[in-house]
Design an enzyme around this catalytic site. Structure first.
Site, PDB file in Angstrom:
ATOM      1  N   TYR A   1     -38.588 -17.269 -14.572  1.00  0.00           N
ATOM      2  CA  TYR A   1     -37.761 -17.212 -13.494  1.00  0.00           C
ATOM      3  C   TYR A   1     -38.241 -16.791 -12.264  1.00  0.00           C
ATOM      4  O   TYR A   1     -37.753 -17.360 -11.261  1.00  0.00           O
ATOM      5  CB  TYR A   1     -36.676 -15.763 -13.966  1.00  0.00           C
ATOM      6  CG  TYR A   1     -35.332 -15.757 -12.915  1.00  0.00           C
ATOM      7  CD1 TYR A   1     -34.313 -16.409 -13.347  1.00  0.00           C
ATOM      8  CD2 TYR A   1     -35.318 -14.811 -12.181  1.00  0.00           C
ATOM      9  CE1 TYR A   1     -33.240 -16.323 -12.574  1.00  0.00           C
ATOM     10  CE2 TYR A   1     -34.276 -14.635 -11.346  1.00  0.00           C
ATOM     11  CZ  TYR A   1     -33.197 -15.203 -11.505  1.00  0.00           C
ATOM     12  OH  TYR A   1     -32.212 -15.065 -10.873  1.00  0.00           O
TER      13      TYR A   1
ATOM     14  N   SER B   1     -33.266 -15.728  -5.248  1.00  0.00           N
ATOM     15  CA  SER B   1     -33.264 -14.265  -5.777  1.00  0.00           C
ATOM     16  C   SER B   1     -34.323 -13.381  -4.956  1.00  0.00           C
ATOM     17  O   SER B   1     -35.255 -13.873  -4.397  1.00  0.00           O
ATOM     18  CB  SER B   1     -33.665 -14.636  -7.262  1.00  0.00           C
ATOM     19  OG  SER B   1     -33.645 -13.230  -7.800  1.00  0.00           O
TER      20      SER B   1
HETATM   21  P1  NAD Z   1     -23.716 -16.967 -14.336  1.00  0.00           P
HETATM   22  O1  NAD Z   1     -24.328 -17.033 -15.461  1.00  0.00           O
HETATM   23  O2  NAD Z   1     -22.666 -16.250 -14.043  1.00  0.00           O
HETATM   24  O3  NAD Z   1     -23.401 -18.337 -13.705  1.00  0.00           O
HETATM   25  C1  NAD Z   1     -24.408 -19.491 -14.037  1.00  0.00           C
HETATM   26  C2  NAD Z   1     -23.708 -20.754 -13.576  1.00  0.00           C
HETATM   27  O4  NAD Z   1     -24.979 -21.919 -13.632  1.00  0.00           O
HETATM   28  C3  NAD Z   1     -22.643 -21.216 -14.685  1.00  0.00           C
HETATM   29  O5  NAD Z   1     -21.555 -21.654 -13.930  1.00  0.00           O
HETATM   30  C4  NAD Z   1     -23.068 -22.036 -15.572  1.00  0.00           C
HETATM   31  O6  NAD Z   1     -22.529 -22.777 -16.528  1.00  0.00           O
HETATM   32  C5  NAD Z   1     -24.080 -22.810 -14.772  1.00  0.00           C
HETATM   33  N1  NAD Z   1     -25.215 -23.584 -15.510  1.00  0.00           N
HETATM   34  C6  NAD Z   1     -26.329 -22.988 -16.299  1.00  0.00           C
HETATM   35  N2  NAD Z   1     -27.012 -23.863 -16.983  1.00  0.00           N
HETATM   36  C7  NAD Z   1     -26.604 -24.869 -16.384  1.00  0.00           C
HETATM   37  C8  NAD Z   1     -27.007 -26.239 -16.543  1.00  0.00           C
HETATM   38  N3  NAD Z   1     -27.938 -26.625 -17.491  1.00  0.00           N
HETATM   39  N4  NAD Z   1     -26.308 -27.397 -16.020  1.00  0.00           N
HETATM   40  C9  NAD Z   1     -25.034 -27.016 -15.190  1.00  0.00           C
HETATM   41  N5  NAD Z   1     -25.002 -25.745 -14.904  1.00  0.00           N
HETATM   42  C10 NAD Z   1     -25.573 -24.712 -15.589  1.00  0.00           C
HETATM   43  O7  NAD Z   1     -24.900 -16.564 -13.302  1.00  0.00           O
HETATM   44  P2  NAD Z   1     -25.050 -15.855 -11.886  1.00  0.00           P
HETATM   45  O8  NAD Z   1     -25.422 -14.414 -11.961  1.00  0.00           O
HETATM   46  O9  NAD Z   1     -23.624 -16.200 -11.089  1.00  0.00           O
HETATM   47  O10 NAD Z   1     -26.113 -16.855 -11.272  1.00  0.00           O
HETATM   48  C11 NAD Z   1     -25.963 -17.776 -10.486  1.00  0.00           C
HETATM   49  C12 NAD Z   1     -27.243 -17.824  -9.607  1.00  0.00           C
HETATM   50  O11 NAD Z   1     -27.621 -16.709  -8.889  1.00  0.00           O
HETATM   51  C13 NAD Z   1     -28.426 -18.147 -10.465  1.00  0.00           C
HETATM   52  O12 NAD Z   1     -29.252 -19.166  -9.846  1.00  0.00           O
HETATM   53  C14 NAD Z   1     -29.397 -16.861 -10.605  1.00  0.00           C
HETATM   54  O13 NAD Z   1     -30.514 -16.830 -10.767  1.00  0.00           O
HETATM   55  C15 NAD Z   1     -28.990 -16.220  -9.164  1.00  0.00           C
HETATM   56  N6  NAD Z   1     -29.118 -14.979  -8.961  1.00  0.00           N
HETATM   57  C16 NAD Z   1     -28.326 -14.092  -9.704  1.00  0.00           C
HETATM   58  C17 NAD Z   1     -28.347 -12.691  -9.564  1.00  0.00           C
HETATM   59  C18 NAD Z   1     -27.549 -11.710 -10.400  1.00  0.00           C
HETATM   60  O14 NAD Z   1     -27.723 -10.429 -10.041  1.00  0.00           O
HETATM   61  N7  NAD Z   1     -26.636 -12.179 -10.857  1.00  0.00           N
HETATM   62  C19 NAD Z   1     -29.332 -12.222  -8.813  1.00  0.00           C
HETATM   63  C20 NAD Z   1     -30.315 -13.049  -8.035  1.00  0.00           C
HETATM   64  C21 NAD Z   1     -30.013 -14.336  -8.046  1.00  0.00           C
END
Ligand code: NAD
Length: 260
Positions: free
Chosen positions: A155, A142
């Site tokens: 985080y 991130s």
């Molecule tokens: P999201 O909530 O849409 O997806 C998260 C996924 O992780 C889902 O499939 C969920 O079921 C799974 N998950 C959560 N806990 C779990 C567990 N204990 N075991 C197995 N699976 C689990 O979120 P997203 O925004 O797509 O985030 C995905 C990644 O990207 C994360 O690591 C997040 O930190 C990172 N990220 C997101 C953003 C953003 O702006 N959305 C920015 C930077 C980084």
């Protein structure tokens, strides 16, 4: 080049992970999905990817907060597909709170899912990659792996740690045909961020649209969300021959957030 390779993407039932799974399936990789969700939705997702891209798709619902479940996920993919060529550590959760009020149990959960799970899956997948002399590990960190924000102690600590882990794995695999890199998205409009926008709207008496614009203006100079398709395309690039000597890097896709 990726035709017939096997990719495990953690947290791929939603958001960025699903975007990366689609992009790799479009390159004709076999896909191991993971993440939580409604069984019927996940079944439809599996069938949709199979019929649209003509690849083999499996699902393992491992809860990655458990070390054993992370290792089982990799073993399951190796058994079903004969090996894991591409590992995308994407699953992640968030908790927002000042550090002195941060619930210990939420700290432990965020570190387990956002950091330790990547250690456990890499540890399990690397021997096979090294044996075959080829592998790609993509860790979804991130902008918060590079800079901090208030109220996100767990985080930010986990994502900085994930970038450290990425560098160590890159060094340890430098001469093996395996690469390990981190993608560092800024704001991407997924369910994880939608919850933060809704909380901001409620706290500041704004509409959800206004709160979304507010969130972008505060951090992301481009004023635009990064899309899951853009992140999928970057993951495909990192898995390709052009990136064979690109390893240990942390690549921001953040509209200028970390350039400030
Ligand atoms: P999201 O909530 O849409 O997806 C998260 C996924 O992780 C889902 O499939 C969920 O079921 C799974 N998950 C959560 N806990 C779990 C567990 N204990 N075991 C197995 N699976 C689990 O979120 P997203 O925004 O797509 O985030 C995905 C990644 O990207 C994360 O690591 C997040 O930190 C990172 N990220 C997101 C953003 C953003 O702006 N959305 C920015 C930077 C980084």
């Amino acid at each position: 080049m990726l035709n017939g390779q096997t990719a495990v993407i953690t947290g791929s039932t939603s958001g960025i992970g699903l975007g990366i799974a689609r992009a790799l399936a479009a390159q004709r990789c076999n896909i191991m999905l993971n993440g939580f969700g409604n069984a019927a939705d996940i079944d439809a997702l599996e069938r949709g990817l199979t019929s649209h891209f003509g690849v083999d798709v499996a699902y393992n619902g491992a809860d990655l907060s458990s070390a054993g479940a992370c290792a089982d996920l990799i073993r399951d993919a190796e058994t079903r597909f004969g090996g894991v060529d591409i590992l995308v550590n994407n699953a992640g959760i968030q908790h927002v709170s000042p550090v002195e009020e941060f619930p210990v149990e939420r700290w432990d959960a965020v570190i387990a899912v956002n950091l330790s799970s990547a250690f456990h899956t890499i540890r399990a997948a690397l021997p096979g990659m090294k044996r075959r002399g080829w592998g790609r590990i993509v860790n979804v960190a991130s902008a918060h792996g590079l800079v901090a924000s208030v109220n996100k102690a767990a985080y930010v600590a986990a994502k900085h740690g994930l970038i450290g882990l990425t560098k160590v794995v890159a060094l340890e695999t430098a001469q093996t045909g395996v690469t390990c890199n981190a993608i560092c998205p800024g704001w991407v409009l997924t369910p994880l961020v939608q919850k933060q926008i809704e909380a901001r709207a409620a706290a500041n008496h704004l509409s959800v649209d206004e709160a979304g614009r507010d969130l972008l203006v505060e951090k992301q100079p481009s004023g635009r969300f990064t899309t899951v398709e853009q992140l999928g395309a970057l993951a495909v690039f990192l898995c390709g021959e052009a990136a064979a000597n690109l390893t240990g890097a942390s690549l921001p896709v953040d509209g200028g957030w970390t350039a400030q």
